[in-house]
Design an enzyme around this catalytic site. Structure first.
Site, short mmCIF file in Angstrom:
data_model
loop_
_atom_site.label_atom_id
_atom_site.label_comp_id
_atom_site.label_asym_id
_atom_site.label_seq_id
_atom_site.Cartn_x
_atom_site.Cartn_y
_atom_site.Cartn_z
N LYS A 178 0.89 -1.18 0.00
CA LYS A 178 0.00 0.00 0.00
C LYS A 178 0.92 1.22 0.00
CE LYS A 178 -4.12 1.84 2.26
NZ LYS A 178 -4.91 2.10 1.05
N1 PMP Z 1 -7.77 -1.40 -2.99
C1 PMP Z 1 -7.19 -0.19 -2.92
C2 PMP Z 1 -6.44 0.33 -4.09
C3 PMP Z 1 -7.32 0.58 -1.75
O1 PMP Z 1 -6.78 1.79 -1.68
C4 PMP Z 1 -8.05 0.06 -0.67
C5 PMP Z 1 -8.20 0.86 0.59
N2 PMP Z 1 -7.13 0.62 1.47
C6 PMP Z 1 -8.63 -1.21 -0.80
C7 PMP Z 1 -8.46 -1.91 -1.97
C8 PMP Z 1 -9.41 -1.81 0.33
O2 PMP Z 1 -8.55 -2.20 1.34
P1 PMP Z 1 -9.04 -2.26 2.86
O3 PMP Z 1 -10.30 -3.04 2.86
O4 PMP Z 1 -7.94 -2.92 3.57
O5 PMP Z 1 -9.27 -0.85 3.29
#
Ligand code: PMP
Length: 304
Positions: A157
């Site tokens: 991320k």
């Molecule tokens: N994909 C992307 C590109 C994101 O930015 C996010 C948000 N963090 C998610 C998926 C969903 O991840 P999460 O459920 O861990 O927030």
């Protein structure tokens, strides 16, 4: 509406919101050398709790490892820091943004000579895709392809990934849509600009596998577990563009967005325009995060 906090945690200290600043030559600002998390805190009958904090921090450390950043704090120190930020700002529900970044050191692409800084900010943030999102959002398939692991690791991320996501999001918004759905370089569906995606067809849920180049969303994982507990079967398989159009239901998942039905993709209405399974999952998700479902106690970190 968002209400900002009054204090931000920066490298071990709480500083006033106005003073939570970095130098303009911060490495990450120039070269995208940062990794971050988005976490939510919810009110529960036993007090405010951070949802799946340990899982978010594990992903943060994994993201940092990929980018050769040694986080100068232990996971339990960052856990305490998150709790401290929430408690100090007096939030009962909020969004928390830890970020690990290459700071002010030396310019040039090489990040290794710049310090690894950590900050944690929090603010009150309503549903990311708007308060009416439960009625369904309108999406377009982006002309931008999702980054591939051959160029940028999609599982990290990293701030750098969001340059790609921002291009897709701007394109969707300027074309009158709420969100973009990105395909990978092979043409398979990956995810939204800040959410994972699920498809419902004949009662079966599918979502693209990690190998399609999606972020391993923590909400995605939560929803898979909830759906299975509800007796639904879930498969992680590639989804083609046309399978979006022919779905009975489609929905997005993310910490910020939560669980949001998709009403339309590229001008095609999805299913009948009703989302019975999505709305059931959404309801269970909201109950769960608010501590109103039995089980999964290990997903809650109480602030006080
Ligand atoms: N994909 C992307 C590109 C994101 O930015 C996010 C948000 N963090 C998610 C998926 C969903 O991840 P999460 O459920 O861990 O927030």
């Amino acid at each position: 509406m968002s209400v900002r906090g009054s204090k931000v945690w920066m490298d071990g200290k709480l500083v006033d919101w106005e003073d939570a600043k970095v130098h303009v030559l911060t490495h990450a600002l120039h070269y995208g050398t940062a990794v971050f998390e988005g976490i939510r805190v919810y009110k529960t009958p036993r007090g405010s709790a951070v949802f799946r904090l340990k899982d978010h921090l594990k992903r943060l450390y994994d993201s940092a490892k990929i980018y050769m950043m040694n986080i100068p704090y232990s996971m339990s120190e960052l856990e305490e820091a998150v709790k401290l930020v929430v408690a100090t700002n007096g939030f009962s529900e909020c969004y928390v943004r830890p970020i690990v970044f290459r700071g002010y050191g030396s310019m040039g692409v090489n990040p290794l000579n710049s310090p690894v800084n950590v900050s944690i900010a929090a603010w009150e943030w309503g549903p990311y895709l708007g308060r009416n999102a439960e009625r369904g959002v309108r999406c377009m398939v982006s002309t931008w392809r999702r980054i591939s692991s051959q160029s940028l690791p999609p599982q990290a991320k990293s701030s750098a990934n969001y340059a790609n996501a921002a291009l897709a999001k701007m394109e969707a918004l300027t074309n009158g849509f709420d969100e973009a759905i990105m395909l990978n370089t092979e043409g398979y569906v990956t995810e939204g600009s800040g959410e994972n995606i699920f498809r419902v067809k004949s009662g079966v849920l599918t979502t693209p596998p990690a190998s399609a180049g999606v972020l391993r969303g923590i909400t995605r994982d939560t929803v898979i577990k909830l759906a299975q507990e509800m007796g639904l079967s879930v498969e992680r398989v590639n989804i083609s563009r046309e399978e979006l159009y022919t779905a009975d239901e489609l929905f997005l998942t993310g910490t910020a967005a939560e669980v949001v039905p998709i009403r339309e993709v590229d001008g095609r209405q999805i299913g009948t325009g009703e989302y019975p399974i999505t709305l059931k999952i959404r309801e269970r998700y909201l109950k769960l995060v608010h501590g109103e479902l039995d089980g999964h106690e290990d997903w809650f970190t109480f602030v006080n």
